[in-house]
Design an enzyme around this catalytic site. Structure first.
Site: not given
Length: 546
Positions: A173, A453
């Site tokens: 990603r 996160d």
């Protein structure tokens, strides 16, 4: 190479485009040829990226003012009604029942690839702090992982980490379109972080992956429209041509993690139909996007984040629409992240956490998802058992879900629940502690039995911004004013600094940044934008050229 942090090696000569030293371990990556490839990507696609970001901002301004309402697009009805499908999904991506995600840290990559998950998403984005060292070392680590030469020695544990014979499929990603990589400039501007991450990995590894009967597989984050998907399509076509790969060598799974993108799932798949492998329910960013997109409206007050689950009507509609859309188009529908982590030394609390994960994964598998995400290896078997029970085949793409009918009103329905003092204080503790870790270079942090996160931290600050903006009175408190917020933050700092090392760097800086985000007149689009500016100002011990 066995060291996880070879960044004390004297740097090589700095390339003309770079504003940071090249670690010796990365000299074979940041070559003149690779930099030229990155330069060509930025020259060709950078202006269009900036234009699309302007379009984002203009639409958000119209939404904030009430001059626009989100809806399915009339001008693309023919795409939604058409019978087209995406290109066949490669064999390696047919079974994705459990995927694990994590940053591009060397030991973590080895552990994730060895974890028993079907796939590993190596994340340059929400679980990685974008220091130059982190980003470049991550590219070194992935280069070695692709060639199965990656290893790591932990002297403290007297342990040597190496890959097993069988490993998870590697998916990468890159950072989102909104981010830039300051340390490489093209024609006087920072390069797109998306193009930098994608381009450097692709340039060095795509042909090698194909030679090994795999391929360059990607997750694409944070998109808001089909136009942004079309930009990725054109990047893929150009990149394949530049290094001489057949068209369609790339496959990408697109994260539907913004509210605007939920209205363009068909269109996003259509634009990427030669490259798309599926869509993913990026649930935490999606909840943040709901607040960011509609948060200026006083009738859209999102309750404590712990109350906003995938069983909320709007989130359930989003999830089921994603399944229906993907399967109609021959693409995979991936479920969302389980943020829970095993709870040590408390069996009852651990079982409660596992029960929540089990119910979540059974819901996803029962609805027709083709796989799911976990943040911790300890959850892989649990998630796998839920999908094994409901999905005896490789996937569930044949389940078309004609029973699902989702309207714009379904997607725009506000989650129900209370705003409480406990929720406010929890957001403060998580937000500040996460930002402190992020500023120290750690983008994925276990806090209070959850893996946090950037996406979950975004929810924390966005909720407080919204509650203060609309003068909400959390249960047990008066109206949340700026002064009251500052008072509570001061109270919580005692707990934060006792949980952290009292002398830990960046806690005060994180507090100030968190307050700035919560008290701004207009909600900042992403916390990582001002946080990156802090990172550059402090430089995290890295070497920069003027």
């Amino acid at each position: 190479m066995t060291s996880a942090a070879p960044l004390d090696i004297p740097p090589t000569a700095v390339g003309s485009h770079l504003r940071a030293a090249v670690p010796g371990a990365a000299a074979h990556l940041l070559t003149a040829e690779a930099l030229t490839f990155l330069e060509r990507l930025e020259q060709r696609f950078g202006p269009r990226r900036r234009q699309l970001l302007d379009i984002r901002a203009e639409r958000q301004a119209r939404l904030d003012s009430g001059h626009e309402q989100l809806d399915f697009l009339a001008e693309t009805a023919d795409i939604r009604q058409g019978d087209w499908t995406v290109a066949p999904v490669p064999k390696e991506l047919q079974d994705r029942r459990v995927e694990i995600t994590g940053p591009v840290d060397r030991k973590m990559i080895i552990n994730a690839l060895n974890s028993g998950a079907r796939a590993f998403m190596a994340d340059f984005e929400d679980s990685s702090t974008p220091t130059w060292n982190n980003m470049i070392q991550g590219q070194v680590n992935l280069y070695d992982a692709v060639r199965r030469s990656i290893s790591h020695v932990d002297p403290g544990k007297d342990r040597d980490y190496r890959l097993n014979d069988e490993t998870a499929v590697l998916i990468v990603r890159p950072r989102g379109w909104h981010l830039e990589e300051f340390h490489m400039h093209v024609e006087g501007r920072p390069i797109s972080a998306s193009l930098f991450d994608f381009g450097l990995y692709f340039f060095h590894n795509a042909a090698e992956l194909l030679r090994r009967n795999s391929g360059p597989w990607f997750y694409l984050p944070k998109m808001e429209s089909r136009l942004e998907a079309a930009l990725w399509r054109d990047v893929f076509e150009f990149a394949e041509q530049e290094i001489g790969l057949p068209k369609g060598s790339i496959r990408a799974t697109i994260l539907i993690e913004t509210l605007p993108a939920a209205f363009e799932m068909d269109e996003i798949l259509y634009e990427l139909r030669d490259y798309a492998a599926g869509l993913n329910c990026g649930r935490w960013d999606y909840i943040f996007s709901m607040i960011k997109t509609l948060g200026a409206r006083p009738n859209f007050i999102v309750p404590d984040r712990g109350l906003v689950t995938m069983t909320s009507p709007a989130l359930r509609a989003y999830s089921q629409l994603l399944i229906k859309t993907c399967h109609r188009r021959g693409a995979h529908a991936m479920g969302g992240m389980a943020a829970q982590i095993p709870v040590k030394n408390d069996p009852a609390l651990n079982e409660a956490a596992f029960a929540r994960v089990r119910a979540d994964k059974e819901r996803e598998a029962g609805d027709g998802h083709d796989g799911t995400w976990v943040a911790h290896p300890g959850l892989i078997d649990l998630a796998k058992s839920a999908f094994d029970a409901a999905m005896p085949g490789l996937n569930q793409v044949s389940r078309l879900r004609p029973d699902v009918h989702v309207t714009a009103a379904d997607l725009l329905r506000c989650p129900e629940g209370a705003v409480t003092e406990a929720g406010l204080r929890g957001n403060i503790r998580v937000g500040i502690r996460y930002l402190a870790a992020w500023l120290r270079g750690q983008g994925c942090v276990p806090l209070y039995n959850l893996m946090e996160d950037a996406a979950t931290a975004e929810i924390c600050r966005a909720q407080i911004w919204q509650w203060r903006r609309h003068q909400i009175a959390p249960d047990g408190l008066g109206v949340l004013t700026s002064d009251l917020l500052k008072t509570i933050v001061s109270e919580e700092m005692a707990a934060i600094t006792s949980d952290e090392d009292p002398g830990a760097a960046c806690v005060g800086e994180a507090r100030d940044l968190f307050l700035d985000l919560c008290l701004s007149d207009r909600m900042p689009a992403f916390l990582t934008l001002p946080a990156y500016a802090h990172l550059l100002a402090s430089s995290q011990g890295e070497s920069f050229n003027a």
